[in-house]
Design a protein around this motif. Structure first.
Motif, PDB file in Angstrom:
ATOM      1  N   GLU A  66      60.471  -4.553 -48.657  1.00 19.79           N
ATOM      2  CA  GLU A  66      61.135  -4.856 -47.461  1.00 19.79           C
ATOM      3  C   GLU A  66      60.638  -4.439 -46.197  1.00 19.79           C
ATOM      4  N   PRO A  67      60.225  -3.265 -46.021  1.00 23.89           N
ATOM      5  CA  PRO A  67      59.768  -2.874 -44.607  1.00 23.89           C
ATOM      6  C   PRO A  67      58.505  -3.563 -44.300  1.00 23.89           C
ATOM      7  N   SER A  68      57.679  -3.844 -45.033  1.00 24.37           N
ATOM      8  CA  SER A  68      56.644  -4.706 -44.589  1.00 24.37           C
ATOM      9  C   SER A  68      56.764  -6.209 -44.367  1.00 24.37           C
ATOM     10  N   VAL A  69      57.757  -6.951 -45.271  1.00 19.14           N
ATOM     11  CA  VAL A  69      58.366  -8.156 -44.795  1.00 19.14           C
ATOM     12  C   VAL A  69      58.943  -8.107 -43.532  1.00 19.14           C
ATOM     13  N   SER A  70      59.640  -7.347 -43.219  1.00 19.31           N
ATOM     14  CA  SER A  70      60.234  -6.938 -42.109  1.00 19.31           C
ATOM     15  C   SER A  70      59.694  -6.809 -40.728  1.00 19.31           C
ATOM     16  N   PHE A  71      58.560  -6.040 -40.793  1.00 20.60           N
ATOM     17  CA  PHE A  71      57.585  -5.916 -39.867  1.00 20.60           C
ATOM     18  C   PHE A  71      56.827  -7.280 -39.473  1.00 20.60           C
ATOM     19  N   ILE A  72      56.491  -7.856 -40.502  1.00 17.84           N
ATOM     20  CA  ILE A  72      55.547  -9.032 -40.330  1.00 17.84           C
ATOM     21  C   ILE A  72      56.656 -10.045 -39.562  1.00 17.84           C
ATOM     22  N   CYS A  73      57.781  -9.922 -39.968  1.00 18.08           N
ATOM     23  CA  CYS A  73      58.964 -10.942 -39.275  1.00 18.08           C
ATOM     24  C   CYS A  73      58.867 -10.617 -37.811  1.00 18.08           C
ATOM     25  N   ASP A  74      58.971  -9.300 -37.521  1.00 20.04           N
ATOM     26  CA  ASP A  74      59.086  -9.039 -36.150  1.00 20.04           C
ATOM     27  C   ASP A  74      57.888  -9.366 -35.252  1.00 20.04           C
ATOM     28  N   VAL A  75      56.706  -9.014 -35.796  1.00 23.46           N
ATOM     29  CA  VAL A  75      55.504  -9.269 -35.224  1.00 23.46           C
ATOM     30  C   VAL A  75      55.538 -10.898 -35.094  1.00 23.46           C
ATOM     31  N   ALA A  76      55.877 -11.668 -36.264  1.00 22.74           N
ATOM     32  CA  ALA A  76      55.481 -12.932 -36.045  1.00 22.74           C
ATOM     33  C   ALA A  76      56.639 -13.674 -34.931  1.00 22.74           C
ATOM     34  N   SER A  77      57.793 -13.054 -35.064  1.00 23.09           N
ATOM     35  CA  SER A  77      58.918 -13.688 -34.101  1.00 23.09           C
ATOM     36  C   SER A  77      58.549 -13.516 -32.631  1.00 23.09           C
TER      37      SER A  77
ATOM     38  N   LYS B  44      64.802 -16.338 -41.136  1.00 23.60           N
ATOM     39  CA  LYS B  44      65.241 -17.308 -40.633  1.00 23.60           C
ATOM     40  C   LYS B  44      65.145 -17.480 -39.037  1.00 23.60           C
ATOM     41  N   HIS B  45      65.619 -16.391 -38.492  1.00 25.37           N
ATOM     42  CA  HIS B  45      65.383 -16.389 -36.851  1.00 25.37           C
ATOM     43  C   HIS B  45      63.954 -16.549 -36.513  1.00 25.37           C
ATOM     44  N   THR B  46      63.021 -15.994 -37.597  1.00 19.85           N
ATOM     45  CA  THR B  46      61.557 -16.057 -37.076  1.00 19.85           C
ATOM     46  C   THR B  46      61.044 -17.352 -37.120  1.00 19.85           C
ATOM     47  N   TRP B  47      61.402 -18.060 -38.391  1.00 25.55           N
ATOM     48  CA  TRP B  47      60.660 -19.387 -38.353  1.00 25.55           C
ATOM     49  C   TRP B  47      61.453 -20.607 -37.441  1.00 25.55           C
TER      50      TRP B  47
END
Length: 1701
Positions: A746-757, A801-804
């Motif tokens: 969870e934390p990792s995916v969450s962070f990757i999301c933020d970075v990618a977003s 979802k927001h990220t992609w």
């Protein structure tokens, strides 16, 4: 009238009248209005002073209208009005004052206004003088009618207005007219009453008074001077008035007084009267009015004469000390504006005091002002956070600048020396004060920061001269205070340290400032570094950072180094020393000290160290040097947050960015960041990795920052490094999909999301890198799968979802600019295509996938606009090609064929191919359903957004997709019992609006129909059914249908596709087309050769089409039907092998089976529609064939799993049913058209033959399988078989050929055949198939009336036994009932009685409940057929077993609360609502009715019969129920059943054929009464039987009518007998009357009553009294005696009490 209303007291009346007056002035003629003028002054003078402010406002508005109308004609009345008009203009209610001013301006232009006032001045003064001196509250208002409070309020208001009016008069009169006023004014001013207003207790009055005094000083200075002895004390001695209303006017008056009246101080005692009051006000911080009072202090101070202020030193000390003391007041501290006013006044007065020339003690005063006043003030402000943001430091900087200017000017009078001394004095004391604060171990961090902030302001005078904008100052200082906490460090700090402009400014700033300031800074820095090195003092280090931020010079660093080197360095730092050698002091400081601090692990907050680093970089000489230093830092093992802060600060300031830009672009940092990304991704995805969250969040923030922060559209770090970092992220996310443990990813995916977003949304062109497209695809895939599969939380999915979405947004906008194919879109489409075709999705997964794709399309659409190019391309990629569609079709199981083949909608003569997977167990949707749903959603999206379609090819693609969706839906519709998964799928389609209605409303259906038609013609089968469905929904016109299949000849030669198409089209053809088709088929049949019989293009196809055309009887070709029969007979004669008579079907070809099925189907149609009589040989053929086919059916029951054999069996049984029905109808109608022996042959031979085959067949099939689950192949055979068996007659049943079946220990009086039949058929009521249960019920129902007579023998043998006897209904039924009761108890026990239990149609529960209710229907039929004596015994049995009670409880769970009948009703025009109780229940084997209402209707039917046939038992049960159930039953029965039963009972009396000798019976239906009249000889008796409203639950009342010749006692006994019978026996009213008449008859024949029941005939066993007592000779019924002995525990005669022998 209006004017009269104005004198009324009521406010509302006055207000309305005044508004009315205004309107009249506006609308009436000028002449009319002029007539009012003589009365106006009196009214105006009174009403303009009215207490109600609305009235005053309305008065002035009306006055304005009056002025506009009469204009100059007002002049004669001016003098009487003007005084009040002026008062009105000074009204304390602003709208009223404003209205009066407007009226005044309308009357006089501004140039004429003074003249008007001059004209009326005497009258004005008279009015004002009267108000000020003569009037009181009681003279202005009537004390008797106006309350005191109101009177006083009005009086004080008028006082205030009068004072203001006088001021207005003074200010408006021309100068030359002033003198004429003096005399009048003197008379006013000479009055003591006037001067007392300065002490008045109403603030408004005092305020107006002081305003008047100001005006007096301004406009009539001579008068003021003349009245000085009164003016000065009145004003100056009020200097401490602290009312907010009074204060502004007071201070204005004070300044006017001391300016105008030169000798004002001689009229007051300054030292005792005025100054102490002033000191008090200052010490109290202005009492909340600092902003009003303090700006006046400097002018006041400048006007105080020297003699008053001697000795000056003390005077100034008291003055400034009071101000400082006032600053610590709570009110002053709480409000920034108050404290600013105090500080500003202090500094102004300080500068004023310094400039005062005092010969002797000037130095002393200066010393006092600096040491005792200014420095303590600075100290106080530094210690108080609320004051630090005030203007003090800016004002000190300004003051210093002015002193420095004076110190540099040498004009020979020694001023410069004075000011030089003053300045050095200031810096010395400031240093001492700062050192005092800094030179402590426990120095206060906030205080140190305040000092550094102050020094920064003092260093930068240019910035300091803008202290006006308070808010920006506040922001600046907060920023300064919290810089260590605030991640986004404010830009002002940057400006201070970095802007070249300011650096230049410092060069110009005088050495007088620079030198002492630098000395001060060096001293403080030296002190701080000692504390830092020796005591590890954190706050001193922060202070040092703040100092270096503003004063980064090599001199300061040198001082720091000298101090720092005292401490012996640690060994491991020798390497840093090496690097530092021969470098500038700042770099040396970095290597010797700063790096050590940066490496300290315990340190949480490093912001200020990064600030020191920037100060060092600032002092470096070149960018190369800076890059080397920073690269060194990267290579050391420093915490990542330090680099994050370095980069953040660079991003927030261009100056700082220029210092580090080379390093940011360099390789050292880039490589390190790529390694960081790799570490981070692995760290998060290692199962159960223990990492501190905050540390990793800083690193993610750093990554995010370097990826997404762009300056001047250039990335911070090198492009290649960005590519590599994105690759790492994508790889990590791909792994996240496969990891099962959600918590870790969870934390990792969450962070990757933020970075990618942030990367996607802020970087232009980022998505044209292959790596970032892969990342986007991975995120999209995570979002398009169910969370169970990806193990992500809702929040994460939302984030992904927001990220992609933001990624796709950027992508499509970039694609517009760069004409280039997107690999993301292509890969995403292929992935989606693979998902939907894999048959691995359930409904939820499909839903998630569809919504993800919809989101993607909407993003593409936004970018595309109307062209829709991207959307179309995407759909193109997802759509399967022809072979893929073919595979998808094959994956759909062939179970669907069962229903259409059985119903004859399609005919086949080959075994169907395709997957024969059983659907019941499936959990995943077939690929075809997923594909068609997703594509349809996409098409829907395209159509809704009206993407322009250029050509037919695109149109065709859309039609193909919609056709596939309809194919899917048709497949589901054809399944007999679709699993829940498919029901859920259909719900999902509806929720998403993927329906034919929606699609057809958006597109043209004609081309779609053409597509379906083409497919149908090519493939037939399900496509044909789909086409028929669309035609039915659309209801298209015949010409369009004609259009579809040009000519009927076009269909020949027949193929399977064409055959099915014609079969499905036949219901929609018009008559000529149908007739043409039939002629073609008949012609073809006539010419068929033997070889063509069973081929599709031969007899089979033609017969199939004929049957379809005949099925709905819309064509008139009866004359052809016998001809076809002759053709079939000719085939039999030529080749009997084609007819499957009494043969084994194992080797038979499907073609032959198909042909036979169509021939069998044809025969019932022939019977139904042919009008021409058939010949003997034709009848023989039909009936013999039917029996032969049935034999085949019977012999091949092992092959029923083969679809065509099963259909063969069904149609054979259907033919038998059709014939049975035909002869049943023929028996009742005329039979002249039939051959004469036909009916007898049918009854004696054929009908017998049918049932001798079918009844054993039913028993065998049901014996082999315990249940026929609803979708099993047998169910359809059982339905047809059961239907045929319902025609079996009672005699045929009794003469059955079933093997004997008996049950051990079963009590029975029935003959063996009958018992075998019951034992064989009764268990089938438990069979889990509705058709079997219903047909068995129909067969047993025919037997029930035959059974009771076998128990009659028993009845005779029972005779007059003493015991109460019980007799069981047929044991076979009762044992079934017992089994059912047990099972039903388990299902229904949790449902409260009276609550409706919904039973799912055709579930196991349904079959169980159905069987239970049918068993009861049979039991009740049996009960009804029994005689009344037997009924008593049976009911006794039911009472003992409690079966009936259980039934009634169950019924109240199975009957709906509102049993309204919704089906087709009997055509009787009746206004009453139809219920299940009024409508007959038809139980057909082929369930034609609505299955869901069948159980409720059956339950109601059973309840109805129970009440009708067992009323006494139901009544017994009802009376024993608990209260809630009692009420439920009573309410329900009264509402729905009683009326039906009462009317039936009454009408049965009316229509009864029973004839009583000597008794007549009449019924009155309206009154629910039955009247019986009994007469014998001269005796005449009348009885009235009344039914209750809740009949039969309530008791029936029996009342007496007329009676002649009967004793009262006897009469009562008879009445009691009748009511007892009707209440306690399960019989009708007629049966009760019959029994009663027998009793009476016996009585008249001389038979005596039994003395226990007072009745001649016993109520239940109908015996006469036979047992006589030997003593008293009285006779009793044996049953009565038995009851008597058992209940009394004695064996004595009830009458004579002798022992009974």
């Amino acid at each position: 009238m209006v004017l009269r209303k104005l004198s009324k007291r009521d406010v509302t009346t006055k207000l309305k009248a005044m508004q009315e007056f205004g309107t009249m002035c506006k609308e009436r003629e000028a002449e009319v209005v002029k007539g009012v003028l003589p009365y106006w002054p009196r009214i105006y003078c009174k009403i303009s002073l009215d207490h109600d402010r609305r009235v005053r406002e309305a008065t002035q508005q009306s006055f304005e209208q009056l002025i506009l109308k009469v204009k100059k004609h007002l002049a004669p009345y001016l003098k009487s009005i003007m005084g009040y008009w002026l008062i009105a203009q000074c009204d304390t209610y602003y709208p009223a004052a404003s209205a009066a001013k407007v009226a005044f301006e309308k009357a006089f232009p501004s140039s004429k206004q003074p003249e008007a006032l001059v004209f009326c001045k005497d009258e004005i003064l008279n009015v004002l003088q009267d108000h000020l001196l003569k009037e009181t509250a009681d003279t202005l208002s009537d004390p008797q009618t106006v309350p005191e409070e109101e009177r006083e309020a009005k009086f004080f208001r008028i006082l205030t207005c009068s004072l203001l009016a006088l001021k207005k008069l003074l200010s408006m009169l021309p100068k030359k007219e002033m003198h004429s006023l003096e005399e009048k004014l003197m008379s006013l001013l000479s009055q003591n009453k006037f001067w007392k207003y300065s002490k008045h207790n109403i603030p408004q009055v005092r305020s107006a008074f002081f305003e008047l005094i100001s005006a007096l000083c301004q406009h009539l200075p001579e008068v003021a001077k003349a009245e000085a002895p009164r003016v000065c004390p009145a004003v100056l001695l009020s200097i401490d008035d602290s009312d907010a209303v009074v204060c502004p006017a007071l201070w204005e008056a004070v300044l006017y007084a001391i300016t105008t009246i030169e000798d004002c101080w001689s009229h007051v005692n300054a030292k005792k009267g005025v100054l102490p009051k002033l000191w008090t006000v200052l010490r109290e911080g202005g009492r909340g009015l600092a902003t009003v009072i303090y700006p006046n202090i400097l002018p006041f101070l400048s006007k105080v004469p020297p003699r008053v202020v001697e000795p000056k030193l003390e005077y100034f000390r008291t003055f400034f000390s009071s101000i400082i003391q006032g600053l610590s007041n709570e009110r002053a501290l709480a409000s920034p504006s108050e404290s600013s006013a105090v500080i500003t006044a202090f500094m102004e007065c300080l500068r004023f005091a310094v400039l005062q020339r005092v010969e002797d003690d000037q130095n002393q005063i200066h010393q006092m002002l600096i040491c005792d006043q200014l420095i303590p003030l600075i100290d106080a402000v530094l210690k108080e956070p609320k004051l630090q943001s005030g203007p003090l430091f800016y004002q000190i900087a300004e003051t210093l600048s002015s002193w420095e200017a004076k110190a540099e000017l040498s004009n020979g009078d020694g001023t410069d020396e004075v000011f030089q001394k003053l300045l050095s004095n200031f810096w010395d004391h400031l240093l001492k004060m700062c050192v005092l604060h800094v030179d402590r171990l426990d120095a206060d961090e906030k205080l140190l920061l305040a000092i550094s902030g102050m020094l920064e302001i003092l260093q930068n005078p240019k910035n300091a001269t803008k202290p006006n904008n308070r808010k920006s100052l506040k922001i600046r200082f907060t920023d300064e205070e919290e810089s260590e906490r605030n991640m986004e460090n404010g830009k002002l700090a940057e400006v201070r340290s970095g802007d070249p402009e300011i650096q230049a400014d410092l060069q110009h700033s005088s050495h007088l400032r620079k030198e002492p300031l630098e000395n001060l800074v060096c001293n403080l820095a030296e002190l701080s570094i000692v504390y830092v090195n020796e005591q590890k003092s954190e706050q001193h280090l922060k202070f040092l950072s703040a100092l270096l931020n503003s004063f980064s010079s090599n001199r300061v660093f040198q001082v720091l180094l000298e101090q720092g080197n005292d401490v012996s360095p640690a060994q491991d730092e020798s390497q840093n020393e090496m690097k530092a050698r021969n470098r500038s002091p700042s770099v040396q400081f970095l290597y010797m000290n700063l790096i050590t601090w940066l490496k300290e692990d315990w340190r949480n907050d490093t912001q200020f160290l990064v600030d020191i680093l920037y100060s060092v970089l600032h002092c470096c000489n070149s960018n190369d040097e800076r890059k080397i230093i920073l690269d060194d830092l990267v290579k050391m093992d420093l915490k990542w947050i330090i680099f994050l802060q370095i980069i953040q600060k660079a991003c927030s300031s261009t100056t700082k960015l220029s210092l580090v830009s080379d390093w940011l672009k360099g390789d050292t940092l880039g490589e390190r960041l790529v390694m960081l990304a790799d570490d981070l991704c692995h760290l998060g995805l290692k199962p159960r990795a223990a990492s501190s969250e905050s540390a990793s969040s800083e690193r993610w923030t750093l990554l995010s920052l370097v990826l997404s922060q762009h300056i001047k559209s250039e990335s911070l770090i090198g492009e290649t490094f960005i590519e590599r970092i994105i690759d790492k992220l994508q790889a990590a996310l791909s792994k996240a999909k496969d990891l099962s443990d959600a918590g870790d990813t969870e934390p990792s995916v969450s962070f990757i999301c933020d970075v990618a977003s942030s990367f996607f949304s802020s970087v232009k062109g980022c998505l044209l890198m292959p790596s970032s497209e892969d990342l986007l695809l991975t995120i999209f895939q995570l979002c398009a799968q169910r969370q169970d599969a990806t193990h992500l939380t809702d929040l994460l999915v939302c984030k992904l979802k927001h990220t992609w979405m933001s990624g796709v947004n950027s992508l499509v906008h970039q694609l517009q600019c760069v004409q280039k194919q997107s690999t993301f879109l292509l890969k995403a489409a292929l992935w989606v295509k693979n998902q939907i075709q894999s048959s691995s999705l359930d409904v939820k997964s499909l839903q998630v996938l569809i919504s993800a794709v919809s989101d993607l399309l909407s993003k593409l659409m936004e970018a595309d606009g109307q062209s829709g190019y991207l959307v179309r391309a995407y759909i193109e990629h997802v759509t399967p090609n022809k072979t893929e569609w073919g595979k998808l079709h094959e994956s759909l199981s062939t179970e669907w064929m069962h229903k259409p083949l059985l119903e004859g909608r399609l005919s086949m003569n080959c075994e169907p191919l395709g997957s024969s997977v059983k659907l019941c167990g499936t959990t995943k949707l077939p690929g075809h359903l997923c594909t068609s749903a997703l594509l349809s959603k996409m098409v829907l999206f395209v159509l809704e957004n009206t993407v322009v379609y250029g050509n037919d090819a695109e149109r065709k693609k859309i039609d193909n997709i919609i056709a596939e969706l309809l194919y899917s839906l048709q497949w589901i519709e054809e399944l007999e019992n679709p699993p829940y998964l498919l029901v859920e799928y259909c719900h999902m389609l509806e929720e998403m609006h993927i329906t034919y209605e929606k699609l057809s409303s958006l597109s043209n259906t004609a081309s779609l129909q053409q597509t379906l038609f083409d497919r149908s013609e090519e493939h037939g089968r399900l496509w044909s059914l789909t086409m028929a469905k669309v035609i039915q929904v659309e209801n298209t016109l015949s010409c369009e249908r004609k259009e579809l299949f040009k000519t009927t000849e076009g269909f020949l030669p027949l193929t399977e596709g064409r055959l099915h198409t014609l079969q499905c089209l036949s219901p929609f053809l018009i008559e000529e087309e149908k007739r043409e088709l039939v002629f073609h088929c008949v012609a073809k049949l006539m010419t068929c050769t033997q070889t063509e019989l069973s081929s599709t293009n031969g007899a089979f196809g033609c017969l199939a089409i004929l049957n379809s055309c005949l099925n709905d009887r819309s064509i008139d070709c009866d004359h052809l039907l016998p001809g076809i029969l002759k053709v079939i007979i000719s085939w039999k004669n030529d080749n009997e092998d084609s007819f499957l008579f009494s043969c084994n079907l194992k080797e038979t070809s499907a073609e032959l089976l198909g042909l036979n099925i169509e021939m069998i189907r044809y025969l019932p149609l022939l019977l139904k529609y042919s009008t021409a009589p058939l010949a003997d040989n034709e009848w023989d053929f039909i009936m013999c064939s039917m029996l032969a086919w049935l034999e085949t059916t019977s012999e091949n029951r092992w092959l029923y799993h083969v679809p065509l054999v099963q259909i063969f069996a069904c149609v054979s049984c259907d033919l038998a049913s059709a014939l049975s029905a035909y002869f049943e109808a023929a028996a009742t109608e005329t039979t002249e058209n039939l051959p004469k022996n036909l009916i007898s042959e049918w009854k004696e031979f054929f009908s017998e033959g049918i049932h001798n085959l079918l009844l054993p067949l039913l028993v065998k099939i049901t014996g082999e399988t315990k249940t026929a689950s609803e979708d099993s192949f047998q169910n359809s055979v059982l339905t047809s078989l059961g239907e045929a068996l319902t025609y079996i007659s009672k005699d045929q049943l009794l003469n059955h050929k079933l093997p004997p079946k008996f049950v051990a220990g079963q009590k029975t009086n029935l003959p063996h055949e009958l018992q075998t039949l019951l034992n064989t058929l009764s268990p089938l009521l438990l069979f889990r198939a509705r058709p079997v249960q219903i047909s068995v019920y129909h067969m047993l129902y025919k037997l029930m009336p035959e059974l009771p007579k076998f128990d009659d023998e028993d009845l005779k043998s029972y005779g007059d036994e003493e015991e109460e006897l019980a007799l069981s209904p047929p044991a076979a039924l009762m044992s079934i009932l017992a089994t059912q009761e047990l099972l039903l108890e388990n299902i229904l026990e949790c449902i409260p009685v009276g609550e409706f239990a919904v039973i799912q149609p055709l579930s196991d529960e349904f079959c169980l409940v159905l069987g239970y209710l049918l068993t009861w229907k049979l039991t009740l039929a049996f009960f009804k057929a029994a005689s009344s004596q037997l009924r008593v015994l049976y009911s006794q049995y039911l009472r003992r077993t409690k079966s009936l009670n259980k039934l009634l409880y169950h019924l109240f769970r199975l009957m709906p609360e509102n049993p309204v009948f919704s089906g087709p009703t009997s055509e009787v025009p009746n206004k009453d609502t139809k219920t299940f109780f009024t409508e007959e229940l038809h139980l057909n084997v082929k369930g034609t009715g609505v299955l869901s209402s069948q159980i409720p209707h059956l339950a109601c039917s059973v309840y109805h019969i129970t009440l009708k046939d067992l009323p006494a038992m139901v009544r017994l049960w009802w009376n024993s129920c608990e209260k809630r159930v009692f009420n439920v039953v009573d309410k329900f029965t009264s509402k729905y059943v009683s009326s039906v039963l009462s009317s039936q009972e009454i009408s049965s009396v009316q229509t009864s054929t029973q004839f009583f000798n000597g008794m007549t019976v009449k019924a009155r239906s309206a009154a629910r009464e039955v009247i019986a009249t009994y007469s014998v000889d001269d005796i005449f008796i009348e009885l009235i039987i009344q039914l209750p409203p809740n009949y039969p639950l309530g008791s029936i009342t029996v009342e007496s009518g007329k009676r002649v010749g009967v004793a009262v006692q006897q009469w009562r006994n008879w009445m009691l007998q009748l009511s007892t019978y009707l209440t306690h026996q399960n019989g009708s009213i007629m049966e009760g009357l019959s029994l009663w008449k027998n009793n009476v008859d016996k009585r008249f024949e001389g038979v005596e009553d039994c003395m226990i029941c007072f009745s001649v005939i016993h109520g239940s066993n109908y015996s006469l009294p036979k047992k006589a007592c030997r003593t008293c000779k009285k006779k009793f019924h044996s049953a009565c005696l038995y009851k008597w002995f058992t209940s009394s525990n004695k064996s004595t005669c009830p009458l004579c009490r002798e022992t009974f022998f």
